[in-house]
Scaffold this active site. Structure first.
Site, PDB file in Angstrom:
ATOM      1  N   GLU A  80       8.538  28.610 -42.909  1.00  0.00           N
ATOM      2  CA  GLU A  80       9.800  28.065 -42.379  1.00  0.00           C
ATOM      3  C   GLU A  80       9.951  26.572 -42.644  1.00  0.00           C
ATOM      4  OE1 GLU A  80      10.129  29.315 -38.254  1.00  0.00           O
ATOM      5  OE2 GLU A  80      10.949  31.228 -38.910  1.00  0.00           O
ATOM      6  N   GLU A 137       9.544  38.156 -41.803  1.00  0.00           N
ATOM      7  CA  GLU A 137       9.590  38.097 -40.339  1.00  0.00           C
ATOM      8  C   GLU A 137      10.936  38.615 -39.887  1.00  0.00           C
ATOM      9  OE1 GLU A 137       8.802  34.523 -38.084  1.00  0.00           O
ATOM     10  OE2 GLU A 137       7.184  33.967 -39.457  1.00  0.00           O
TER      11      GLU A 137
HETATM   12  P1  P53 Z   1       9.067  32.785 -31.107  1.00  0.00           P
HETATM   13  C1  P53 Z   1      12.352  28.475 -34.508  1.00  0.00           C
HETATM   14  C2  P53 Z   1      13.436  29.107 -35.074  1.00  0.00           C
HETATM   15  C3  P53 Z   1      13.291  30.268 -35.778  1.00  0.00           C
HETATM   16  C4  P53 Z   1      12.025  30.841 -35.910  1.00  0.00           C
HETATM   17  O1  P53 Z   1       9.625  32.836 -32.605  1.00  0.00           O
HETATM   18  C5  P53 Z   1      10.947  30.208 -35.368  1.00  0.00           C
HETATM   19  C6  P53 Z   1      11.103  29.025 -34.665  1.00  0.00           C
HETATM   20  C7  P53 Z   1       9.957  28.344 -34.038  1.00  0.00           C
HETATM   21  O2  P53 Z   1       9.881  28.719 -32.682  1.00  0.00           O
HETATM   22  O3  P53 Z   1       9.674  30.655 -35.521  1.00  0.00           O
HETATM   23  C8  P53 Z   1       9.347  31.784 -36.288  1.00  0.00           C
HETATM   24  O4  P53 Z   1       7.599  32.969 -31.206  1.00  0.00           O
HETATM   25  C9  P53 Z   1       7.925  31.555 -36.702  1.00  0.00           C
HETATM   26  C10 P53 Z   1       6.924  32.331 -35.923  1.00  0.00           C
HETATM   27  C11 P53 Z   1       7.476  32.618 -34.551  1.00  0.00           C
HETATM   28  C12 P53 Z   1       8.707  33.509 -34.713  1.00  0.00           C
HETATM   29  O5  P53 Z   1       9.670  32.873 -35.523  1.00  0.00           O
HETATM   30  O6  P53 Z   1       9.445  31.459 -30.594  1.00  0.00           O
HETATM   31  O7  P53 Z   1       7.682  31.658 -38.073  1.00  0.00           O
HETATM   32  O8  P53 Z   1       5.721  31.623 -35.924  1.00  0.00           O
HETATM   33  O9  P53 Z   1       6.573  33.179 -33.688  1.00  0.00           O
HETATM   34  C13 P53 Z   1       9.344  33.925 -33.421  1.00  0.00           C
HETATM   35  O10 P53 Z   1       9.706  33.925 -30.397  1.00  0.00           O
END
Ligand code: P53
Length: 480
Positions: free
Chosen positions: A176, A378
């Site tokens: 990211e 993801e």
């Molecule tokens: P969590 C911000 C915006 C979009 C994705 O997020 C993001 C973030 C950072 O918080 O993170 C990605 O765990 C990231 C993962 C993360 C996942 O999205 O806040 O690549 O490490 O766990 C989900 O629910």
């Protein structure tokens, strides 16, 4: 009938910092996540320089994959995974990031993990840097704000490419990376390892666009180096970038709204995407820097390496879409992305708008612009799950979410997009990046641990586990 190609890479994703735990085992050094406290969606996570008394640091324990990897990979194999996206903790290999020799014990751990994957015919997909910058690099020279970070990363990448050249074929550079373009400054710490003086928590970071965008440039250069070095070490390597996709919609057909949305695509997606796929900054970059009062130090060598180190495929995370308007009276969204509420969509408990068609849309846009294979590395839904007395977990909301997103991918493939794989985020429950919670769960597998690391750490198959097993078995035909 779904449209997934025969060799479609079905699987799941994790990251070392949120999954491995064992933060001080096997010679591992501290990473920036080991001093990142827990929070919630109302309480921001604290960022500290060192261990602070009275704070709890959830990433240090996470899901303890370090001691459960055999069991976990067996569960992935049982679901039929073709691919497992994971990351290497930089600090297991170079504890401060600055040593000249790697830590053999750390290298051995990933040998064991990759061998275990191979045993089941699972292809590892490895992110080199997923929010895991060695803390020493942040404390000493503010992470990627300093060009020294480029050399540290080159050394790390060279070491792991060489060591695992026959065990790993698919690689990603930085997770990211485009979060570092967000003007709210959220990407400073996790992506760049930048912690400016005065920064105390994740949500309110002290932001200096000059430092941040130079840091991002340094990281783009480091990523390009890695692609070039990787291809020299093994020409068979497939190395991708990784962009967080938050497609912007105009709230109305007011041309102001439409242009606002386009501007967001430019800064959020094309700024990094163009550098990584096309090998140069896009046409709007000069104006973009001007608007932010930024002058970047870009050398001739940098430009050259950006050209030589373009990626083989485009990978992305996708959770939600964003709605933009110039009308101040429209109700704001609760998501950390900002923007306004989309009246056509429902959100999860953390305010993230659920939008499967957004996935089909962005795949069409990206393939149209870049014309290289795409992987969704993801996607998923964070939710409160309940472990029943008999060890079952009923998660129909997760199945419903995934079903619609998988349908959207099938539609995109039918549209003509070259989509090669899908790794559902947090396939086994792990620590949330945004809030540090364990109770925001994504997995097909439940991990018995609470927000403070209390629990047996036993693994339990959720209903979605059996559902995904069937999806993979039928190559996406049976989504019922
Ligand atoms: P969590 C911000 C915006 C979009 C994705 O997020 C993001 C973030 C950072 O918080 O993170 C990605 O765990 C990231 C993962 C993360 C996942 O999205 O806040 O690549 O490490 O766990 C989900 O629910």
């Amino acid at each position: 009938m779904s449209k997934f190609p025969k060799d479609f890479l079905w699987g799941g994703a994790t990251a070392a910092n949120q999954f491995e735990g064992a933060y001080d085992v096997g010679g591992k050094g501290l990473s920036i996540d080991d001093v990142f406290s827990n929070g919630s969606h109302t309480q921001p996570r604290r960022i500290t320089k060192d261990t602070e008394e009275g704070l709890y640091y959830p990433n240090r324990i996470a899901s303890d994959f370090y001691h459960h990897y055999k069991e976990d990979i067996a569960l992935m194999a049982e679901m039929g995974f073709k691919v497992y996206r994971m990351s290497i903790a930089w600090t297991r290999i170079y504890p401060t990031g600055m040593e000249s020799e790697p830590n053999e014990e750390g290298l051995k751990f990933y040998d064991a993990v990759f061998d275990e994957c191979r045993k089941y015919g699972i292809e590892p997909l490895v992110t080199l840097s997923h929010y895991e910058i060695p803390l020493a690099m942040t404390n000493e020279f503010n992470g990627f704000a300093d060009r020294r970070a480029i050399d540290c990363f080159k050394r790390f990448a060279t070491t792991v490419f060489t060591r695992y050249k026959d065990k790993v074929k698919y690689w990603l550079t930085f997770n990211e990376i485009n979060l570092a373009t967000w003007d709210n400054g959220i990407g400073n710490y996790l992506v760049l390892g930048v912690r400016n003086e005065g920064t105390k928590d994740y949500v309110h970071q002290v932001d200096d666009p000059q430092v941040r965008l130079q840091g991002l440039h340094n990281q783009l250069v480091a990523g390009a180096w890695a692609v070039k070095i990787g291809h020299e070490i093994n020409p068979e390597f497939k190395i991708g970038n990784m962009i967080a996709m938050n497609p912007a919609y105009p709230y109305s057909c007011n041309p102001e709204d439409v242009f606002k949305a386009e501007r967001n695509w430019q800064s959020d997606t094309y700024y990094c995407g163009d550098v990584q796929v096309r090998g140069e900054y896009p046409f709007f970059a000069e104006k973009y820097w001007q608007d932010r009062g930024v002058t970047l130090d870009i050398t001739e060598e940098d430009r050259q390496i950006l050209k030589e180190g373009t990626v083989d495929f485009f990978s992305l995370s996708y959770y939600q879409t964003l709605v933009l308007t110039s009308d101040d009276s429209v109700q704001k969204s609760e998501s950390m992305l900002g923007g306004v509420k989309n009246p056509y969509l429902k959100s999860n408990d953390w305010g993230w708008a659920i939008d499967p068609t957004g996935l089909r849309y962005l795949l069409n846009v990206l393939y149209g612009r870049y014309n290289i294979p795409i992987m969704v590395v993801e996607n998923g839904i964070g939710a409160y799950d309940k472990l029943e007395e008999d060890g079952t977990v009923h998660d129909p909301y997760r199945i419903a979410y995934l079903r619609e997103h998988i349908k959207a991918m099938s539609d995109a493939i039918e549209d003509g997009v070259d989509l090669i794989g899908y790794t559902m985020w947090g396939c086994i429950d792990l620590t949330s990046a945004g809030t540090g919670e364990m109770k925001k769960r994504y997995g097909f597998v439940y991990v018995d641990s609470d927000d403070y690391g209390n629990g047996s750490f036993d693994r339990f198959r959720k209903d979605s586990f059996y559902w995904y097993q069937k999806v993979i078995k039928t190559n996406g035909d049976d989504l019922s």
